[in-house]
Scaffold this motif. Structure first.
Motif, PDB file in Angstrom:
ATOM      1  N   UNK A 245       0.886  -1.342  -0.062  1.00 40.23           N
ATOM      2  CA  UNK A 245       0.178   0.033  -0.113  1.00 40.23           C
ATOM      3  C   UNK A 245       0.966   1.252   0.072  1.00 40.23           C
ATOM      4  N   UNK A 246       2.083   1.316   0.189  1.00 40.64           N
ATOM      5  CA  UNK A 246       2.800   2.481   0.379  1.00 40.64           C
ATOM      6  C   UNK A 246       2.896   3.353  -1.005  1.00 40.64           C
ATOM      7  N   UNK A 247       3.070   2.960  -2.118  1.00 34.14           N
ATOM      8  CA  UNK A 247       2.958   3.620  -3.355  1.00 34.14           C
ATOM      9  C   UNK A 247       1.449   4.055  -3.377  1.00 34.14           C
ATOM     10  N   UNK A 248       0.602   3.338  -3.027  1.00 31.33           N
ATOM     11  CA  UNK A 248      -0.691   3.828  -3.391  1.00 31.33           C
ATOM     12  C   UNK A 248      -0.992   4.973  -2.443  1.00 31.33           C
ATOM     13  N   UNK A 249      -0.511   5.086  -1.134  1.00 28.21           N
ATOM     14  CA  UNK A 249      -0.814   6.196  -0.164  1.00 28.21           C
ATOM     15  C   UNK A 249      -0.335   7.461  -0.830  1.00 28.21           C
ATOM     16  N   UNK A 250       0.958   7.378  -1.515  1.00 27.62           N
ATOM     17  CA  UNK A 250       1.320   8.478  -2.044  1.00 27.62           C
ATOM     18  C   UNK A 250       0.224   9.157  -3.498  1.00 27.62           C
ATOM     19  N   UNK A 251       0.064   8.131  -4.204  1.00 28.11           N
ATOM     20  CA  UNK A 251      -0.806   8.264  -4.948  1.00 28.11           C
ATOM     21  C   UNK A 251      -2.346   8.912  -4.837  1.00 28.11           C
ATOM     22  N   UNK A 252      -2.708   8.267  -3.817  1.00 25.02           N
ATOM     23  CA  UNK A 252      -3.985   8.734  -3.186  1.00 25.02           C
ATOM     24  C   UNK A 252      -3.991   9.929  -2.596  1.00 25.02           C
ATOM     25  N   UNK A 253      -2.729  10.378  -1.813  1.00 28.08           N
ATOM     26  CA  UNK A 253      -2.685  11.793  -1.233  1.00 28.08           C
ATOM     27  C   UNK A 253      -2.609  12.799  -2.523  1.00 28.08           C
ATOM     28  N   UNK A 254      -1.706  12.443  -3.371  1.00 28.66           N
ATOM     29  CA  UNK A 254      -1.722  13.530  -4.498  1.00 28.66           C
ATOM     30  C   UNK A 254      -2.902  13.610  -5.102  1.00 28.66           C
ATOM     31  N   UNK A 255      -3.692  12.731  -5.515  1.00 29.06           N
ATOM     32  CA  UNK A 255      -4.902  12.521  -6.273  1.00 29.06           C
ATOM     33  C   UNK A 255      -6.109  13.639  -5.512  1.00 29.06           C
ATOM     34  N   UNK A 256      -6.173  13.171  -4.080  1.00 31.06           N
ATOM     35  CA  UNK A 256      -7.099  14.171  -3.384  1.00 31.06           C
ATOM     36  C   UNK A 256      -6.603  15.607  -3.503  1.00 31.06           C
ATOM     37  N   UNK A 257      -5.439  15.834  -3.296  1.00 29.35           N
ATOM     38  CA  UNK A 257      -4.926  16.996  -3.228  1.00 29.35           C
ATOM     39  C   UNK A 257      -5.157  18.030  -4.481  1.00 29.35           C
ATOM     40  N   UNK A 258      -4.783  17.129  -5.546  1.00 26.94           N
ATOM     41  CA  UNK A 258      -5.054  17.827  -7.099  1.00 26.94           C
ATOM     42  C   UNK A 258      -6.808  17.908  -7.151  1.00 26.94           C
ATOM     43  N   UNK A 259      -7.529  17.259  -6.476  1.00 27.48           N
ATOM     44  CA  UNK A 259      -8.898  17.323  -6.563  1.00 27.48           C
ATOM     45  C   UNK A 259      -9.258  18.623  -6.089  1.00 27.48           C
ATOM     46  N   UNK A 260      -8.844  19.160  -5.186  1.00 24.75           N
ATOM     47  CA  UNK A 260      -9.080  20.566  -4.844  1.00 24.75           C
ATOM     48  C   UNK A 260      -8.869  21.573  -5.987  1.00 24.75           C
ATOM     49  N   UNK A 261      -8.174  21.412  -6.903  1.00 21.73           N
ATOM     50  CA  UNK A 261      -8.016  22.245  -8.003  1.00 21.73           C
ATOM     51  C   UNK A 261      -8.942  21.774  -9.122  1.00 21.73           C
ATOM     52  N   UNK A 262      -9.671  20.846  -8.924  1.00 23.22           N
ATOM     53  CA  UNK A 262     -10.819  20.420  -9.755  1.00 23.22           C
ATOM     54  C   UNK A 262     -10.144  19.686 -10.993  1.00 23.22           C
ATOM     55  N   UNK A 263     -10.928  19.243 -12.027  1.00 30.30           N
ATOM     56  CA  UNK A 263     -10.580  18.622 -13.304  1.00 30.30           C
ATOM     57  C   UNK A 263     -11.076  19.326 -14.283  1.00 30.30           C
ATOM     58  N   UNK A 264     -10.174  20.168 -15.067  1.00 25.95           N
ATOM     59  CA  UNK A 264     -10.501  21.198 -15.991  1.00 25.95           C
ATOM     60  C   UNK A 264     -11.453  20.449 -17.056  1.00 25.95           C
ATOM     61  N   UNK A 265     -11.069  19.399 -17.876  1.00 20.69           N
ATOM     62  CA  UNK A 265     -11.745  18.644 -18.916  1.00 20.69           C
ATOM     63  C   UNK A 265     -13.099  18.157 -18.281  1.00 20.69           C
ATOM     64  N   UNK A 266     -12.890  17.601 -17.236  1.00 15.61           N
ATOM     65  CA  UNK A 266     -14.197  17.042 -16.674  1.00 15.61           C
ATOM     66  C   UNK A 266     -15.539  18.152 -16.606  1.00 15.61           C
TER      67      UNK A 266
END
Length: 322
Positions: A245-266
């Motif tokens: 789960x270690x690399x998944x934790x990083x990927x999840x944390x980054x994804x959640x943080x970038x979700x604050x900025x929204x998804x431009x295309x979507x």
């Protein structure tokens, strides 16, 4: 750990200052005048100068930069050139909309992707693994606008099962519906962009979890666990999956943080009033205060999310030393 945390905090402050400076300069070197959106040909020279002075556009770049940093330290992002509203109120309003859509989608994609990735890694070489790997790769590499437009065309335009866009149905909200009716209406508009985002992102989590699991299954402690006669379910969930789960934790944390900025295309395709779509609109209008404020918040959240992920590593894996 204490020294590491202090060092990381200093790094975050320095990085944030550099990013904020780049953002400021980036929008000042654009060869156009943002005041063109505020002024009209019928205005007198005095009126034009008053407006430019009101927004600080008459000051030298160095003075604007100093005021920019000073206001930010005090939590003041200024006033939007286009709407005339405080930047922070616009950011908070649109950010909540993005969090509702993107964070929900990230969590669902994470749960689905990790669950499938864990399962297919345990059945390496099977037809099930090949099917899900191909499916995950197909969705993960699919062009976002194409998938979004196809969903709109099929489910909204042809089948008329979902709305063509937006976050609410204005006609219903004018009649002052109950809270439950409002929630249902927003959920109705949320389904199609949510499904689109989940399909686009679950493959990445799935493949990352699968690869991490395959590496973990080669470790000696997995062989030892099997030699002890532990059940396969226990080995998979307690020993293999936890360490994978270690690399998944990083990927999840980054994804959640970038979700604050929204998804431009979507957000653009489904006309979702999130922060990502707002940034695009503000950039086209050269609404400096709004764009700067939005990027400042997104930058800070991303830096903090990475910091939290680094600290979480120490608790997930006792072998890690800071």
């Amino acid at each position: 750990m204490g020294k590491y945390i202090i060092g990381r905090i200093i790094q975050i402050i320095i990085t944030f200052f550099i990013v904020m400076s780049i953002i400021f300069l980036l929008f000042r070197i654009i060869p156009s005048d943002p005041s063109s959106f505020l002024l009209t040909p019928s205005m007198t020279a005095e009126a034009k100068e008053t407006i430019r002075k009101q927004f600080g556009l008459d000051e030298p770049i160095a003075v604007q930069y100093f005021v920019y940093l000073k206001n930010f330290v005090h939590g003041n992002f200024g006033t939007s050139f286009y709407s005339g509203r405080p930047v922070m109120s616009i950011i908070m309003e649109r950010m909540l909309n993005s969090i509702l859509l993107i964070t929900t989608a990230v969590i669902i994609a994470y749960i689905i992707g990790v669950s499938i990735g864990k399962a297919i890694a345990w059945k390496r070489g099977s037809k099930t693994e090949k099917f899900f790997v191909i499916l995950g790769l197909w969705f993960y590499t699919t062009f976002t606008p194409w998938l979004g437009i196809m969903f709109l065309w099929i489910f909204s335009f042809k089948l008329k099962l979902f709305p063509l866009g937006g976050m609410i149905t204005p006609e219903k909200w004018i009649l002052d519906p109950s809270l439950m009716e409002k929630i249902c209406d927003m959920g109705y508009h949320l389904i199609l962009p949510l499904v689109t985002y989940v399909l686009l992102w679950f493959g990445g989590y799935m493949l990352l979890m699968r690869n991490s699991m395959l590496e973990t299954l080669k470790e000696d402690y997995i062989v030892t666990a099997r030699a002890k006669g532990l059940k396969e379910k226990v080995i998979k969930n307690k020993h293999a999956a936890r360490n994978a789960m270690l690399p998944i934790v990083t990927a999840f944390a980054i994804s959640v943080s970038f979700s604050i900025g929204g998804a431009v295309l979507i957000e653009t395709i489904f006309s979702w009033p999130g922060i990502g779509r707002t940034i695009v609109e503000a950039t086209l209008r050269q609404d400096y205060p709004l764009v700067q404020g939005a990027f400042a918040v997104i930058t800070l959240v991303v830096l903090l999310a990475n910091f939290v992920a680094d600290i979480a590593y120490a608790y997930l894996d006792p072998r890690i030393s800071y």
